[in-house]
Design an enzyme around this catalytic site. Structure first.
Site, PDB file in Angstrom:
ATOM      1  N   PRO A  12       0.843  -1.192   0.000  1.00 57.51           N
ATOM      2  CG  PRO A  12       0.058  -0.990   2.198  1.00 57.51           C
ATOM      3  CD  PRO A  12       0.793  -1.919   1.284  1.00 57.51           C
ATOM      4  CB  CYS A  95       1.847   5.095   8.495  1.00 52.98           C
ATOM      5  SG  CYS A  95       2.066   6.740   7.773  1.00 52.98           S
ATOM      6  CG  ASN A 206       7.335  -3.807   2.968  1.00 54.72           C
ATOM      7  OD1 ASN A 206       7.027  -2.876   3.694  1.00 54.72           O
ATOM      8  ND2 ASN A 206       7.530  -3.647   1.681  1.00 54.72           N
ATOM      9  N   GLY A 208      12.867  -2.326   1.049  1.00 53.71           N
ATOM     10  CA  GLY A 208      14.123  -2.296   0.310  1.00 53.71           C
ATOM     11  C   GLY A 208      14.342  -3.408  -0.687  1.00 53.71           C
ATOM     12  NE  ARG A 229      10.587   3.525  -1.443  1.00 50.07           N
ATOM     13  CZ  ARG A 229      11.702   3.800  -0.793  1.00 50.07           C
ATOM     14  NH1 ARG A 229      12.379   4.894  -1.097  1.00 50.07           N
ATOM     15  NH2 ARG A 229      12.154   2.994   0.149  1.00 50.07           N
TER      16      ARG A 229
END
Length: 332
Positions: A12, A95, A206, A208, A229
């Protein structure tokens, strides 16, 4: 044997993984598990629900990520999300932004494992789909060994069986959200140790990860891999996922085939009043690493935002990418 849907996921990402992005990524991979941008429980309850939760049936499997810390609000938002057709409801406990902390959700909840366990239990009671957690390996000065063990054990007792672990701490003070994505040291071994310690849980790593080769290596230690990304900036990385990681036999679509399918989707969305650049901003990386990638991006960047921009812009970009047209339409 039942396929593990979490074997490969796209994270997300705020401002990025909206419904147009997810539809585009689904054209490249049929089996990758896709996640929405984070939506607050309050927005689900009081906002424009049709706009916030709408998705195309082609996006399945797709998970809704929710943020919040109010038990009743999260339970109701999870119920609404499940009834809207999402395959999973994910609670954001990762977050690190100031705005999120002010609302008492995101990574700051890692300091309150019993509260998170209670939230998960409430969400699980109303949503008839899996309720999962995405978190960091710790926050601030926490001992990432002891505190993560305590957090995972408590939340698992609340009913969560699937955890996505961003293999970095989150620093709630002193680092911006952007810096929190890169500055804290990555510690994949900590995630591996958690899987070894709790083999009964589904653990996804998750943070890198930049290639399918790296993903395959991680899969020797954990149940799944989540890219962020890297998958957005070079989306065609997903082209090998179905065959290489899921063992599927479907042929891999070419970049131009993906673009042709997306053009058909865009035509329908344009007819419903969606602006072209709301869709094309997600496909700029489709030809990443290819000879005419820059020219392809330029056609879209210079023309898709213009009033009245339509399929002719996408067709021009396709021609440039295919090598049958030299110039962007704005230059003619």
């Amino acid at each position: 044997m039942k396929m593990n849907p979490h074997r490969f996921c796209v994270a997300p990402m705020m401002e990025w993984t909206d419904r147009h992005c997810r539809y585009f990524l689904r054209l490249i991979s049929k089996h990758t598990l896709l996640y929405t941008e984070m939506v607050t429980a309050d927005a689900v309850l009081r906002g424009d629900r049709k706009r916030l939760l709408h998705f195309d049936a082609a996006e399945h499997p797709v998970a809704l990520q929710i943020g919040g810390s109010d038990r009743q609000g999260l339970a109701e938002a999870a119920r609404i999300g499940a009834e809207s057709g999402y395959d999973e409801i994910n609670l954001n406990v990762g977050c690190p932004s100031d705005r999120v902390q002010a609302g008492r959700f995101g990574a700051c909840l890692m300091a309150e494992p019993e509260l998170v366990a209670d939230l998960i239990a409430a969400m699980g009671a109303t949503a008839k789909v899996p309720v999962t957690v995405k978190c960091r390996i710790g926050i601030d000065d926490q001992d990432a060994e002891e505190s993560l063990d305590r957090f995972i054990d408590a939340v698992a007792k609340g009913g969560c069986r699937i955890f996505i672990l961003h293999a970095r701490k989150a620093w709630l003070e002193g680092l911006s959200p952007k810096e929190n994505r890169d500055v804290p040291p990555i510690d994949y071994d900590r995630v591996y140790r958690m899987k070894a310690r709790r083999p009964d849980l589904t653990i996804i790593v998750n943070g890198g990860i930049g290639s399918l080769g790296e993903a395959a290596e991680h899969l020797t230690h954990v149940d799944g891999v989540m890219l962020g990304r890297a998958a957005y900036q070079d989306p065609y990385i997903l082209a090998e996922v179905d065959q290489r990681l899921f063992g599927a036999g479907e042929p891999t679509p070419s970049r131009l085939e993906v673009l042709d399918s997306f053009m058909a989707y865009a035509e329908g969305e344009l007819a419903r009043g969606v602006r072209l650049n709301q869709m094309t901003r997600h496909i700029l990386g489709l030809f990443h690493g290819q000879p005419r990638a820059r020219a392809f991006r330029r056609v879209l960047a210079e023309n898709a935002h213009l009033d009245g921009a339509g399929l002719e812009v996408l067709k021009a970009a396709r021609d440039v990418a295919a090598g049958t047209r030299r110039h962007a339409i704005a230059a003619e």
